[in-house]
Enzyme design. Structure first.
Site, PDB file in Angstrom:
ATOM      1  N   GLY A  13      29.164 -86.937  26.764  1.00 52.86           N
ATOM      2  CA  GLY A  13      30.300 -86.088  26.380  1.00 52.86           C
ATOM      3  C   GLY A  13      30.065 -84.635  26.752  1.00 52.86           C
ATOM      4  NE  ARG A  14      35.187 -81.981  25.631  1.00 56.99           N
ATOM      5  CZ  ARG A  14      36.178 -82.871  25.683  1.00 56.99           C
ATOM      6  NH1 ARG A  14      36.821 -83.059  26.796  1.00 56.99           N
ATOM      7  NH2 ARG A  14      36.532 -83.546  24.612  1.00 56.99           N
ATOM      8  N   GLY A  78      26.870 -82.818  14.715  1.00 57.03           N
ATOM      9  CA  GLY A  78      27.883 -81.840  15.097  1.00 57.03           C
ATOM     10  C   GLY A  78      29.268 -82.437  15.114  1.00 57.03           C
ATOM     11  CG  ASN A 107      31.015 -73.553  15.509  1.00 58.03           C
ATOM     12  OD1 ASN A 107      30.121 -73.263  16.288  1.00 58.03           O
ATOM     13  ND2 ASN A 107      32.293 -73.479  15.826  1.00 58.03           N
ATOM     14  CG  PHE A 108      25.371 -76.873  16.133  1.00 59.91           C
ATOM     15  CD1 PHE A 108      24.340 -77.033  15.217  1.00 59.91           C
ATOM     16  CD2 PHE A 108      26.100 -77.996  16.493  1.00 59.91           C
ATOM     17  CE1 PHE A 108      24.042 -78.280  14.679  1.00 59.91           C
ATOM     18  CE2 PHE A 108      25.810 -79.244  15.966  1.00 59.91           C
ATOM     19  CZ  PHE A 108      24.782 -79.390  15.055  1.00 59.91           C
ATOM     20  CG  HIS A 135      39.192 -76.239  19.369  1.00 65.33           C
ATOM     21  ND1 HIS A 135      39.491 -75.562  18.214  1.00 65.33           N
ATOM     22  CD2 HIS A 135      37.833 -76.357  19.401  1.00 65.33           C
ATOM     23  CE1 HIS A 135      38.364 -75.298  17.561  1.00 65.33           C
ATOM     24  NE2 HIS A 135      37.348 -75.769  18.262  1.00 65.33           N
ATOM     25  CE  LYS A 139      38.316 -79.620  17.169  1.00 62.96           C
ATOM     26  NZ  LYS A 139      37.065 -80.408  17.130  1.00 62.96           N
ATOM     27  CB  THR A 146      34.888 -74.200  12.972  1.00 61.34           C
ATOM     28  OG1 THR A 146      33.967 -74.931  13.786  1.00 61.34           O
ATOM     29  CG2 THR A 146      34.365 -72.813  12.694  1.00 61.34           C
TER      30      THR A 146
HETATM   31  N1  LIG Z   1      29.480 -78.648  15.478  1.00 61.13           N
HETATM   32  C1  LIG Z   1      29.658 -78.031  16.642  1.00 61.13           C
HETATM   33  O1  LIG Z   1      29.204 -76.882  16.862  1.00 61.13           O
HETATM   34  C2  LIG Z   1      30.425 -78.723  17.719  1.00 61.13           C
HETATM   35  C3  LIG Z   1      30.953 -79.926  17.455  1.00 61.13           C
HETATM   36  N2  LIG Z   1      31.645 -80.600  18.424  1.00 61.13           N
HETATM   37  C4  LIG Z   1      32.100 -81.924  18.044  1.00 61.13           C
HETATM   38  O2  LIG Z   1      31.331 -82.877  18.754  1.00 61.13           O
HETATM   39  C5  LIG Z   1      32.103 -84.044  18.987  1.00 61.13           C
HETATM   40  C6  LIG Z   1      32.105 -84.349  20.463  1.00 61.13           C
HETATM   41  O3  LIG Z   1      32.836 -83.349  21.148  1.00 61.13           O
HETATM   42  P1  LIG Z   1      33.006 -83.398  22.743  1.00 61.13           P
HETATM   43  O4  LIG Z   1      31.688 -83.443  23.408  1.00 61.13           O
HETATM   44  O5  LIG Z   1      33.958 -82.319  23.083  1.00 61.13           O
HETATM   45  O6  LIG Z   1      33.736 -84.822  22.917  1.00 61.13           O
HETATM   46  P2  LIG Z   1      33.627 -85.818  24.148  1.00 61.13           P
HETATM   47  O7  LIG Z   1      34.747 -86.795  23.987  1.00 61.13           O
HETATM   48  O8  LIG Z   1      33.515 -85.043  25.417  1.00 61.13           O
HETATM   49  O9  LIG Z   1      32.239 -86.541  23.923  1.00 61.13           O
HETATM   50  C7  LIG Z   1      31.990 -87.520  22.960  1.00 61.13           C
HETATM   51  C8  LIG Z   1      31.135 -88.584  23.611  1.00 61.13           C
HETATM   52  O10 LIG Z   1      30.755 -89.521  22.622  1.00 61.13           O
HETATM   53  C9  LIG Z   1      31.019 -90.825  23.135  1.00 61.13           C
HETATM   54  N3  LIG Z   1      31.185 -91.781  22.060  1.00 61.13           N
HETATM   55  C10 LIG Z   1      32.310 -92.147  21.398  1.00 61.13           C
HETATM   56  N4  LIG Z   1      32.022 -93.076  20.489  1.00 61.13           N
HETATM   57  C11 LIG Z   1      30.679 -93.301  20.583  1.00 61.13           C
HETATM   58  C12 LIG Z   1      29.782 -94.171  19.910  1.00 61.13           C
HETATM   59  N5  LIG Z   1      30.197 -95.025  18.961  1.00 61.13           N
HETATM   60  N6  LIG Z   1      28.470 -94.158  20.258  1.00 61.13           N
HETATM   61  C13 LIG Z   1      28.027 -93.343  21.225  1.00 61.13           C
HETATM   62  N7  LIG Z   1      28.837 -92.496  21.909  1.00 61.13           N
HETATM   63  C14 LIG Z   1      30.142 -92.486  21.575  1.00 61.13           C
HETATM   64  C15 LIG Z   1      32.271 -90.632  23.964  1.00 61.13           C
HETATM   65  O11 LIG Z   1      32.490 -91.744  24.818  1.00 61.13           O
HETATM   66  P3  LIG Z   1      34.018 -92.020  25.331  1.00 61.13           P
HETATM   67  O12 LIG Z   1      34.363 -90.850  26.205  1.00 61.13           O
HETATM   68  O13 LIG Z   1      33.895 -93.316  26.052  1.00 61.13           O
HETATM   69  O14 LIG Z   1      34.857 -92.088  24.111  1.00 61.13           O
HETATM   70  C16 LIG Z   1      31.899 -89.344  24.692  1.00 61.13           C
HETATM   71  O15 LIG Z   1      31.061 -89.583  25.815  1.00 61.13           O
HETATM   72  C17 LIG Z   1      33.497 -83.722  18.405  1.00 61.13           C
HETATM   73  O16 LIG Z   1      33.598 -84.252  17.114  1.00 61.13           O
HETATM   74  C18 LIG Z   1      33.531 -82.212  18.382  1.00 61.13           C
HETATM   75  O17 LIG Z   1      34.404 -81.715  17.422  1.00 61.13           O
HETATM   76  C19 LIG Z   1      31.820 -80.078  19.660  1.00 61.13           C
HETATM   77  C20 LIG Z   1      31.344 -78.842  19.970  1.00 61.13           C
HETATM   78  C21 LIG Z   1      30.600 -78.055  19.022  1.00 61.13           C
HETATM   79  O1  LIG Z   2      35.695 -80.090  19.585  1.00 65.56           O
HETATM   80  C1  LIG Z   2      35.154 -79.004  19.862  1.00 65.56           C
HETATM   81  O2  LIG Z   2      35.117 -78.544  21.026  1.00 65.56           O
HETATM   82  C2  LIG Z   2      34.548 -78.239  18.782  1.00 65.56           C
HETATM   83  N1  LIG Z   2      34.479 -78.783  17.589  1.00 65.56           N
HETATM   84  C3  LIG Z   2      33.939 -78.180  16.426  1.00 65.56           C
HETATM   85  C4  LIG Z   2      35.037 -78.000  15.393  1.00 65.56           C
HETATM   86  O3  LIG Z   2      35.881 -78.889  15.235  1.00 65.56           O
HETATM   87  O4  LIG Z   2      35.027 -76.972  14.704  1.00 65.56           O
HETATM   88  C5  LIG Z   2      33.162 -76.934  16.712  1.00 65.56           C
HETATM   89  C6  LIG Z   2      33.730 -76.093  17.808  1.00 65.56           C
HETATM   90  O5  LIG Z   2      34.919 -75.521  17.349  1.00 65.56           O
HETATM   91  C7  LIG Z   2      33.972 -76.918  19.063  1.00 65.56           C
END
Ligand SMILES: NC(=O)C1=CN([C@@H]2O[C@H](COP(=O)(O)OP(=O)(O)OC[C@H]3O[C@@H](n4cnc5c(N)ncnc54)[C@H](OP(=O)(O)O)[C@@H]3O)[C@@H](O)[C@H]2O)C=CC1
Ligand SMILES: O=C(O)C1=N[C@H](C(=O)O)C[C@H](O)C1
Length: 256
Positions: A13-14, A78, A107-108, A135, A139, A146
């Site tokens: 994922g991202r 996260g 949020n990290f 966002h 999303k 956050t």
């Molecule tokens: N706390 C923080 O600071 C931050 C939190 N986030 C959070 O992180 C999460 C991911 O965000 P983001 O990277 O943008 O999302 P993405 O959709 O880009 O990435 C998520 C990844 O997880 C995979 N996935 C889904 N289900 C499973 C599973 N059961 N087991 C293993 N992998 C799985 C997805 O696969 P597939 O594409 O096939 O579904 C994808 O590759 C979100 O909830 C986001 O809100 C994001 C940025 C910062």
């Molecule tokens: O999905 C995101 O990209 C992010 N998710 C987190 C949230 O839901 O607050 C953290 C950040 O905003 C990025």
């Protein structure tokens, strides 16, 4: 000294891909597993993982944590979509796994953590407050984790200082026009191609406003916080909610 054995779940994922690279690049950490949707969670135990970082999806995170905690692995989470019910379930699960720690961080990024802190500080002084989070257009959850947490903290600070609930003057209009109500704080969610993660907290008082704005411009903004969490969580059993609990004077977000 032996390196801490770390796995990333959601590694395609991202943010997961960026986190896997950050762990790999850290001298004191060993990336022993990087798994995604189609991979087996058993990979984590086969790789003798000590800390698992979950960056997946609100639909997946609870099952992942059941496996991780059930197998004596510490968790850094996260993934968003947390509710009080989910947090309580996680806390209960951890109570049955003595010595295991889990950090759930809305949020990290240091800027977002500070935004929440500053908003909490400002809350008591202003009559009106609204949160706008912006966002990227993929999303799945709204409001963002956050923004939800920011609103909760503001509401708690208002209540603590005896501020009355905000008055909503709306008598005419369309449903949703005033945003989601999080503990009495309106939260507005924008989803737009080109954005990453942004938030404004708007305060209003007599003849003045205060705006606190944070922008994550790249996923690298989350990496120092994730690495800090990975290194800290093995020493903190039970549930920790919010990265602020792991921050110390010597945290240097610009290093690593
Ligand atoms: N706390 C923080 O600071 C931050 C939190 N986030 C959070 O992180 C999460 C991911 O965000 P983001 O990277 O943008 O999302 P993405 O959709 O880009 O990435 C998520 C990844 O997880 C995979 N996935 C889904 N289900 C499973 C599973 N059961 N087991 C293993 N992998 C799985 C997805 O696969 P597939 O594409 O096939 O579904 C994808 O590759 C979100 O909830 C986001 O809100 C994001 C940025 C910062
Ligand atoms: O999905 C995101 O990209 C992010 N998710 C987190 C949230 O839901 O607050 C953290 C950040 O905003 C990025």
């Amino acid at each position: 000294m032996s390196k801490l054995r770390v796995a990333v779940i959601g590694a395609k994922g991202r943010i997961g891909a960026e986190a896997a690279r950050a762990v790999e690049a850290a001298d004191d950490l060993d990336l022993v597993a990087a798994i995604d949707r189609d991979d087996r969670l058993e990979t984590l135990t086969e790789a003798d993982t000590q800390v698992a970082v979950d960056l997946t999806h609100p639909d997946a995170v609870m099952d992942n944590l059941e496996y991780v905690i059930g197998h004596g692995i510490h968790a850094v989470v996260g993934t968003t979509g947390w509710t009080p019910v989910r947090l309580a379930a996680l806390e209960e699960r951890l109570a049955a796994a003595p010595g295991i720690g889990a950090l759930v961080a809305p949020n990290f990024s240091i800027g977002a953590v500070l935004t929440m802190r500053f908003a909490q500080q400002a809350a008591r002084w202003f009559e009106s407050v609204e949160v706008i989070e912006l966002h990227h257009d993929n999303k799945p959850d709204a409001p963002s984790g956050t923004a939800g947490r920011t609103a909760q903290l503001i509401a708690a600070a208002r209540a603590e200082h005896g501020r009355a609930p905000q008055h909503d003057p709306t008598t005419h209009g369309l449903p949703g026009a005033r945003g989601a109500d999080v503990d009495g704080v309106p939260v507005h969610s924008v989803r737009l191609r080109g954005l990453l993660a942004h938030q404004e907290v708007l305060f209003g008082g007599t003849g003045e406003t205060l705006t606190i704005r944070h922008d994550s411009l790249h996923h690298s903004s989350f990496m120092p916080g994730i690495l800090l969490a990975v290194r800290t969580v093995p020493g903190v059993p039970g549930l920790t909610y919010g990265l602020e609990h792991f921050l110390s004077e010597d945290f240097r977000p610009d290093e690593d």
